[in-house]
Design an enzyme around this catalytic site. Sequence first.
Site, PDB file in Angstrom:
ATOM      1  N   GLU A 249      -7.435  -5.840 -10.606  1.00  8.92           N
ATOM      2  CA  GLU A 249      -8.312  -5.259  -9.590  1.00  8.92           C
ATOM      3  C   GLU A 249      -8.666  -3.840  -9.998  1.00  8.92           C
ATOM      4  OE1 GLU A 249      -6.553  -4.178  -5.778  1.00  8.92           O
ATOM      5  OE2 GLU A 249      -4.557  -4.546  -6.582  1.00  8.92           O
TER       6      GLU A 249
ATOM      7  N   LYS B  93       0.842  -1.193   0.000  1.00  3.92           N
ATOM      8  CA  LYS B  93       0.000   0.000   0.000  1.00  3.92           C
ATOM      9  C   LYS B  93       0.880   1.246   0.000  1.00  3.92           C
ATOM     10  CE  LYS B  93      -4.621   0.452   1.661  1.00  3.92           C
ATOM     11  NZ  LYS B  93      -5.390  -0.003   0.492  1.00  3.92           N
TER      12      LYS B  93
HETATM   13  C1  LIG Z   1      -6.430  -0.908   0.162  1.00  2.00           C
HETATM   14  C2  LIG Z   1      -6.615  -1.540  -1.167  1.00  2.00           C
HETATM   15  C3  LIG Z   1      -7.515  -2.597  -1.357  1.00  2.00           C
HETATM   16  C4  LIG Z   1      -8.446  -3.089  -0.291  1.00  2.00           C
HETATM   17  O1  LIG Z   1      -7.807  -3.705   0.793  1.00  2.00           O
HETATM   18  P1  LIG Z   1      -8.602  -3.914   2.154  1.00  2.00           P
HETATM   19  O2  LIG Z   1      -7.576  -4.479   3.065  1.00  2.00           O
HETATM   20  O3  LIG Z   1      -9.700  -4.862   1.881  1.00  2.00           O
HETATM   21  O4  LIG Z   1      -9.104  -2.577   2.565  1.00  2.00           O
HETATM   22  C5  LIG Z   1      -7.572  -3.177  -2.613  1.00  2.00           C
HETATM   23  N1  LIG Z   1      -6.816  -2.728  -3.640  1.00  2.00           N
HETATM   24  C6  LIG Z   1      -5.953  -1.712  -3.487  1.00  2.00           C
HETATM   25  C7  LIG Z   1      -5.145  -1.280  -4.650  1.00  2.00           C
HETATM   26  C8  LIG Z   1      -5.823  -1.089  -2.254  1.00  2.00           C
HETATM   27  O5  LIG Z   1      -4.969  -0.070  -2.114  1.00  2.00           O
END
Ligand SMILES: *Cc1c(COP(=O)(O)O)cnc(C)c1O
Length: 345
Positions: free
Chosen positions: A220, A184
């Site tokens: 995604e 992240k």
């Molecule tokens: C934060 C995020 C998610 C979702 O993750 P969670 O842990 O379910 O909140 C999915 N894809 C991306 C690119 C993200 O940054």
Amino acid sequence: MAKQNLDWANIGFAYRKTDMRYVAAYRNGAWEEGTLTADDQITMTECAGVLQYAQTCFEGLKAYETANGDVVCFRPDLNAERMIASCRRLMIPEIPKEMFLTAIREVVRANLDWVPPYGSGASLYIRPYVFGKSAVIGVKPAEEYEFRVFVTPVGPYFKGDARPISLKVSDYDRAAPHGLGNIKAGANYAAALFMIENAHEEGYAENLYLDPATHTLIEETGGSNVFFVDKDRTIIIPHSKTDSILPSITRRSIVQVARDVLRLQVTEREVALSEIASFAEMGACGTAAVISPVGMVHDHGKEIVFPNGMEQSGPVVKELYDTLTGMQLGTVEAPEGWIFPVAEA
Ligand SMILES: *Cc1c(COP(=O)(O)O)cnc(C)c1O
């Protein structure tokens, strides 16, 4: 203490300054003890690592008021672990898990007035983040860092609640193979802003990204994982051989809930864009919206419309949503260790 007087159901997904935030500094090779502060401002050198080379990562999770008035978080230990993985990749000193969890608990407890009431549909969004604070001009890791956690009350992420959203297949890539896709990093979002604005202008909630190498496989959206349900109610989770899909905690929870609670089959495999028209349902999942049913995917002039359409959720997506949000709100029993108590009613 009294709850803030907000129109909780209509607060939207925006930053509101709340009372207290948590700050901890990394200096001389160690994390110092963190404290709560009312000061929301940060002062740093113009040459800080975060400003020059984007040395920063973050997390996102929520606190909920449950049916009996307790305040809880959902699996924050997984956020702590994912932040450690992000830190390692970005050469940021790891945030110890205990420090992370203590920070979460303290910040939420210091802002209880801002926790939206049970039944409002809103929740308290928690944003932990860490950044390189000391000066770097040659490309290398900073020597000093700051770890912070603030909270802000939010409504449902996508406008219009659990109504289906539409996604646009993007020609751009979110994350390179073997790049930063599985952590992240703020940099991933900077790279996606251009595409997000474009999707919004054209009326889509988000972009659907394909694998950068072949542009044939589903990865995604910009901020959530996706999953599909086939005609036999099997859950299909897109897998990336090059590790460019963010390991969503919501998605990992969906896998477990589907298998152990709803007794559904779950398959993780590569999913081709060309096959998604044959699926019965699609969902987008992440902390912000939990699960959004997807009604339509726009692929270069072609519209792939799922059977539930744009008016209602598909049945399996709805079962998953109801079960997961029930666990978060204390009306459905959650697996051992999923609910992290923050404050009692
Ligand atoms: C934060 C995020 C998610 C979702 O993750 P969670 O842990 O379910 O909140 C999915 N894809 C991306 C690119 C993200 O940054």
